[in-house]
Design an enzyme around this catalytic site. Structure first.
Site, PDB file in Angstrom:
ATOM      1  N   LYS A 179       0.842  -1.196   0.000  1.00 28.28           N
ATOM      2  CA  LYS A 179       0.000   0.000   0.000  1.00 28.28           C
ATOM      3  C   LYS A 179       0.883   1.255   0.000  1.00 28.28           C
ATOM      4  O   LYS A 179       1.438   1.638   1.024  1.00 28.28           O
ATOM      5  CB  LYS A 179      -0.906   0.055   1.237  1.00 28.28           C
ATOM      6  CG  LYS A 179      -1.983   1.123   1.093  1.00 28.28           C
ATOM      7  CD  LYS A 179      -2.493   1.688   2.381  1.00 28.28           C
ATOM      8  CE  LYS A 179      -1.757   2.912   2.834  1.00 28.28           C
ATOM      9  NZ  LYS A 179      -1.829   4.075   1.919  1.00 28.28           N
ATOM     10  N   GLU A 254       9.755   1.112  10.693  1.00 28.11           N
ATOM     11  CA  GLU A 254      10.716   2.215  10.523  1.00 28.11           C
ATOM     12  C   GLU A 254       9.928   3.478  10.817  1.00 28.11           C
ATOM     13  O   GLU A 254       9.163   3.948   9.978  1.00 28.11           O
ATOM     14  CB  GLU A 254      11.234   2.256   9.079  1.00 28.11           C
ATOM     15  CG  GLU A 254      12.089   1.097   8.684  1.00 28.11           C
ATOM     16  CD  GLU A 254      13.422   1.075   9.400  1.00 28.11           C
ATOM     17  OE1 GLU A 254      13.774   2.070  10.070  1.00 28.11           O
ATOM     18  OE2 GLU A 254      14.101   0.051   9.302  1.00 28.11           O
ATOM     19  N   CYS A 288      13.306  10.714   7.667  1.00 30.11           N
ATOM     20  CA  CYS A 288      13.313  10.330   9.078  1.00 30.11           C
ATOM     21  C   CYS A 288      14.716  10.363   9.666  1.00 30.11           C
ATOM     22  O   CYS A 288      14.892  10.345  10.874  1.00 30.11           O
ATOM     23  CB  CYS A 288      12.670   8.961   9.255  1.00 30.11           C
ATOM     24  SG  CYS A 288      13.326   7.748   8.123  1.00 30.11           S
ATOM     25  N   GLU A 385       9.535  16.004  15.708  1.00 31.19           N
ATOM     26  CA  GLU A 385      10.204  15.821  14.423  1.00 31.19           C
ATOM     27  C   GLU A 385       9.822  16.992  13.518  1.00 31.19           C
ATOM     28  O   GLU A 385       8.634  17.246  13.299  1.00 31.19           O
ATOM     29  CB  GLU A 385       9.740  14.478  13.828  1.00 31.19           C
ATOM     30  CG  GLU A 385      10.599  14.001  12.710  1.00 31.19           C
ATOM     31  CD  GLU A 385      10.215  12.594  12.228  1.00 31.19           C
ATOM     32  OE1 GLU A 385       9.092  12.124  12.514  1.00 31.19           O
ATOM     33  OE2 GLU A 385      11.038  11.978  11.543  1.00 31.19           O
TER      34      GLU A 385
HETATM   35  P1  ADP Z   1       3.816  10.113   6.809  1.00 29.82           P
HETATM   36  O1  ADP Z   1       2.604  10.523   6.018  1.00 29.82           O
HETATM   37  O2  ADP Z   1       4.311  11.160   7.755  1.00 29.82           O
HETATM   38  O3  ADP Z   1       4.864   9.466   5.987  1.00 29.82           O
HETATM   39  P2  ADP Z   1       2.055   8.189   7.994  1.00 29.82           P
HETATM   40  O4  ADP Z   1       2.381   7.291   9.114  1.00 29.82           O
HETATM   41  O5  ADP Z   1       0.907   9.110   8.135  1.00 29.82           O
HETATM   42  O6  ADP Z   1       3.412   8.971   7.759  1.00 29.82           O
HETATM   43  O7  ADP Z   1       1.844   7.377   6.665  1.00 29.82           O
HETATM   44  C1  ADP Z   1       2.690   6.357   6.228  1.00 29.82           C
HETATM   45  C2  ADP Z   1       1.874   5.327   5.491  1.00 29.82           C
HETATM   46  O8  ADP Z   1       0.948   4.738   6.408  1.00 29.82           O
HETATM   47  C3  ADP Z   1       1.055   5.868   4.352  1.00 29.82           C
HETATM   48  O9  ADP Z   1       1.010   4.900   3.318  1.00 29.82           O
HETATM   49  C4  ADP Z   1      -0.295   6.053   4.991  1.00 29.82           C
HETATM   50  O10 ADP Z   1      -1.342   6.053   4.041  1.00 29.82           O
HETATM   51  C5  ADP Z   1      -0.353   4.834   5.886  1.00 29.82           C
HETATM   52  N1  ADP Z   1      -1.306   4.941   7.004  1.00 29.82           N
HETATM   53  C6  ADP Z   1      -1.699   6.046   7.647  1.00 29.82           C
HETATM   54  N2  ADP Z   1      -2.607   5.742   8.610  1.00 29.82           N
HETATM   55  C7  ADP Z   1      -2.771   4.388   8.583  1.00 29.82           C
HETATM   56  C8  ADP Z   1      -3.557   3.444   9.316  1.00 29.82           C
HETATM   57  N3  ADP Z   1      -4.363   3.813  10.297  1.00 29.82           N
HETATM   58  N4  ADP Z   1      -3.463   2.136   8.977  1.00 29.82           N
HETATM   59  C9  ADP Z   1      -2.633   1.742   7.997  1.00 29.82           C
HETATM   60  N5  ADP Z   1      -1.883   2.572   7.268  1.00 29.82           N
HETATM   61  C10 ADP Z   1      -1.934   3.883   7.543  1.00 29.82           C
END
Ligand code: ADP
Length: 484
Positions: A179, A254, A288, A385
């Site tokens: 995803k 990570e 990061c 961060e």
């Molecule tokens: P950032 O956007 O700061 O890189 P996120 O943790 O928000 O960090 O997003 C990283 C990935 O995790 C993206 O692919 C995002 O769509 C996905 N993501 C965000 N929220 C969820 C969730 N509740 N469950 C699974 N995946 C998620």
């Protein structure tokens, strides 16, 4: 509108078929440098994800039993496919993510290098024959693919973060449901196309775009997904770890960082500036492992700040697609607002903005590369961060104070230090609670070494020989009754 030589794929890959979402819904993908919509991707959800998991599960028995050299050869072909298309893939990456084109080319190259690394490493993923306590027994320790792997990736390195997960998973014989982040889905989807082009069997790699909550929820609920590998925020990582409990999945995480960058009086100041620019301003500060806090010893502080100011003032800000640009736009308006908040918080607590400090004249999500001196522990960026082009400079007097300050965070991903004292180098290795430590370098990520954080920065390693571990289960078999 360019489709990047056929590499901009606007569909999901499920069981070898390119499909839209069931309801036909789509999500716009925006170029952060221009604000224009460059295309759409399916707004997939629970049902689409469950089909992708089923496809990966159905493909697993054959793939996990495929010949080692079949997997190795396919991975080498995948590496070559990446590099043959490096320029178009880099342009696609810059168009959806904003980073300067030279950084995008580098990201494609390191992603390809991860694929090649794991094609090589899997050939050395040896088991063991362990001395048995009695003569009539033989004890074998063997490795086996964990099963269906789900890979959830972020927008800041949308291509190479998936490479670090696809490489070991496919090498080990796992099948994958990926995803990509919604903001930057194309650099993820194109992995599906390239895998298909070089001949990976249908269902081995599946890619779903759409609602993070729904796609993530289906992944976490499924007993068929045996491992989740995630790169993203600590907050979402913690949610996924909690959600993994019901089906006892393996997880590797990570997560966020809060990297200190310590410059000692004995440092080569020009080398420190070079490292500081990379460690702070790469990807506009949106990595990061980017420096969050500069700690500069009192004797070198003013010289360091003067040279840093010169280097930061010279940065070329613009559309990353144009050659010569060093700083593109931030990913979205939320990122800009956060940097603005951190700056006004620091100013209200006595910080001095010595360079930049506001939105860039280009408009949109462009921001001036910024330096704040006189940073103190009560300022928000001491703990949060930053994820933007803001360098916060703290002053310190002695080594013990610097190490203590550097460790005063719940994060533990990357730390950097500049010194020419060998004894101190090893005291830093012992003293810094960080998974990655760069001495006299601001850029240390490489496929040969394990990348991963301590404390709340995560668990598990990507790259290095350790990067395969999370994708392999270990079985122990005792063969008894061998005496005649
Ligand atoms: P950032 O956007 O700061 O890189 P996120 O943790 O928000 O960090 O997003 C990283 C990935 O995790 C993206 O692919 C995002 O769509 C996905 N993501 C965000 N929220 C969820 C969730 N509740 N469950 C699974 N995946 C998620």
């Amino acid at each position: 509108m360019s489709n990047f030589n056929g590499l901009m794929v606007e569909a999901n890959l499920i069981g070898g078929r390119w499909v839209g979402s069931d309801a036909g819904g789509t999500i716009n993908v925006i170029n952060p440098a221009t604000g224009e919509v460059i295309g759409t991707v399916p707004n997939g959800g629970t049902d689409e994800t469950n089909r992708a998991i089923a496809a990966a599960n159905a493909a697993f028995p054959d793939w996990s039993k495929s010949n080692l050299m079949t997997r190795v050869t396919l991975l080498h072909s995948l590496h070559d496919a990446l590099m043959d298309n490096q320029e178009d893939l880099a342009q696609l990456l810059t168009a959806e993510q904003g980073k300067p084109i030279f950084e995008a080319r580098g990201e494609i190259a390191i992603g390809a290098a991860y694929i090649r690394w794991f094609a090589e490493e899997i050939r050395r993923a040896k088991g063991e024959i362990v001395p048995a306590p009695t003569a009539d027994r033989r004890l074998l320790v063997t490795h086996h693919p964990v099963g269906v792997v789900a890979a959830i990736t972020p927008w800041n390195f949308p291509s190479s973060m998936l490479a670090r997960k696809l490489g070991p998973a496919l090498a080990a014989g796992c099948t994958v449901v990926a995803k990509p982040a919604t903001a930057t889905p194309y650099s993820g989807l194109v992995w599906g196309k390239l895998c298909e082009d070089v001949g990976f069997p249908a269902g081995v790699v599946n890619i779903v775009t759409g609602s993070a909550r729904q796609v993530g929820g289906a992944i976490m609920d499924s007993p068929d997904v045996r491992k989740v590998t995630f790169t993203g925020s600590t907050e979402v990582g913690k949610t996924l770890i909690r959600q993994s409990a019901d089906t006892v999945k393996k997880v590797s995480m990570e997560l966020g960082g809060n990297a200190p960058f310590i410059v000692f009086d004995d440092a080569d100041v020009d080398a420190a500036i070079e490292g500081a620019m990379i460690a702070k301003f790469r990807n506009m500060g949106q990595t990061c492992v980017c420096t969050n806090r500069f700690y500069v010893q009192a004797g070198i502080h003013d010289a360091f700040v003067a040279k840093l100011k010169e280097a930061v003032a010279a940065l070329v800000v613009g559309n990353g697609a144009e050659d010569g640009v060093q700083q593109g736009p931030l990913i979205d308006d939320g990122a800009v607002t956060k940097v603005e908040e951190l700056i006004s918080d620091a100013k209200s607590k006595g910080g001095n903005v010595v360079q930049g400090g506001k939105r860039h004249g280009n408009g949109g999500t462009f921001f001036e590369p910024t330096i704040i001196t006189g940073a103190t522990d009560d300022m928000q960026f001491a703990t949060d961060e930053i994820f933007g082009p803001l360098a916060a400079v703290f002053k310190f007097d002695d080594e013990a104070e610097a190490i203590e300050a550097a460790n005063a965070t719940e994060y533990g991903l990357a730390a950097y230090a500049y010194t020419r004292d060998l004894g101190r180098t090893f005291r830093l290795n012992d003293g810094l609670d960080y998974g990655l430590i760069g001495i006299n370098s601001g850029l240390i990520t490489t496929v040969e070494a394990p990348f991963g954080g301590l404390k709340e920065s995560g668990m598990g390693k990507e790259g290095g020989s350790q990067g395969l571990d999370d994708y392999l289960e270990t079985k122990y078999m005792c063969v008894a009754g061998l005496s005649s």
